[in-house]
Design a protein around this motif. Sequence first.
Motif, short mmCIF file in Angstrom:
data_model
loop_
_atom_site.label_atom_id
_atom_site.label_comp_id
_atom_site.label_asym_id
_atom_site.label_seq_id
_atom_site.Cartn_x
_atom_site.Cartn_y
_atom_site.Cartn_z
N THR A 124 1.05 -1.11 0.28
CA THR A 124 -0.14 -0.11 -0.01
C THR A 124 0.67 1.16 0.30
O THR A 124 2.56 1.07 0.69
N ALA A 125 0.46 2.39 -0.53
CA ALA A 125 1.09 3.48 -0.42
C ALA A 125 1.93 4.10 0.99
O ALA A 125 2.61 4.34 1.51
N ARG A 126 0.50 3.76 2.42
CA ARG A 126 1.22 4.11 3.72
C ARG A 126 2.42 2.96 4.42
O ARG A 126 3.32 3.26 4.45
N GLU A 127 2.58 1.83 3.92
CA GLU A 127 3.32 0.89 3.66
C GLU A 127 4.83 1.55 2.76
O GLU A 127 5.89 1.08 3.28
N GLY A 170 -6.95 5.97 2.55
CA GLY A 170 -6.25 5.15 2.32
C GLY A 170 -4.57 5.15 2.74
O GLY A 170 -3.50 5.17 3.28
N ASP A 171 -4.68 5.51 1.54
CA ASP A 171 -3.23 6.11 0.86
C ASP A 171 -2.39 7.05 1.36
O ASP A 171 -1.03 7.01 1.82
N PHE A 172 -3.09 8.03 2.31
CA PHE A 172 -2.55 8.60 3.51
C PHE A 172 -3.49 9.72 4.20
O PHE A 172 -4.25 9.28 4.30
N GLY A 173 -3.04 10.25 5.21
CA GLY A 173 -3.34 9.95 6.56
C GLY A 173 -3.17 11.64 6.84
O GLY A 173 -2.69 12.54 5.78
N SER A 174 -3.35 12.01 8.00
CA SER A 174 -3.19 13.74 8.43
C SER A 174 -1.52 13.79 8.62
O SER A 174 -0.54 12.91 9.05
N LEU A 175 -1.27 14.56 9.38
CA LEU A 175 -0.23 14.70 10.00
C LEU A 175 0.48 14.37 10.71
O LEU A 175 1.59 14.09 10.86
N LEU A 176 -0.45 14.36 11.75
CA LEU A 176 -0.72 13.73 13.11
C LEU A 176 0.15 12.47 12.95
O LEU A 176 1.19 11.21 13.77
N GLU A 177 -0.57 11.15 12.02
CA GLU A 177 -0.21 9.85 10.86
C GLU A 177 0.64 9.80 10.83
O GLU A 177 1.57 8.88 11.37
N LEU A 178 1.68 10.95 10.10
CA LEU A 178 2.65 11.05 9.49
C LEU A 178 4.18 10.90 10.58
O LEU A 178 4.85 10.12 10.27
#
Length: 225
Positions: A124-127, A170-178
Amino acid sequence: MSAAEVRAIVAAPGNDRLIWNTPLSEEHAARLIAACDPAPGARIADLGSGWGELLMRLVEAAPGATGDGVETDSDAVARGRKLAGERGLADRVRFHPTPAAEWTGGGYDLAVSIGSSHAWPGATARESTRNALTALAAAVRPGGRVLFGEGIWLREPTPAALEGVGAEPGDFGSLLELIRLAESVGLRALHPLHAEVTAEVDARRTGYYGGYRSSFTLAYLVLST
């Protein structure tokens, strides 16, 4: 015009109209360089460097600093080498036509990657983002710094915003999640910085103004091990 044709135009060695291949202003670039604070003699790597404008400015900011630009786009590499020569940096900034995920250099004082997390394979993009952060953390010496730029949502994306960016939920999250993702691989945020995303080429403007403007931005994090 295809995406490949657009990339060929903006990355051409003779193209002096496009300074940055990322949403970045002169003021913000200066803030990032000050936040990274490269010391004299620093060793810097930019993984997915494009033609290396930010890398060269980081090197110029520190007497005796050297930089490795890692980039597979041959047009961007050619332009970077040309610019380095014109600025008297040919012996201090080297470009390597190597995939970022395959770069094995280490012990850097600063490792940079802006908008290039896709260069690291992931289901995934998050991975891919996690894999990029892991690689950057491994590339710097203990106490070294990482400058990482990644897309974030400012609010829950609408279908139009997702379509404009070309992203899946789900590809990108928030600043806090990053920031939490960075912390999960052993990095801690020193300066969370973000700039408004702007359209880089006409082909992207419809998606920008009609979809993700005011919803999506690029976060720049200065991190430390």
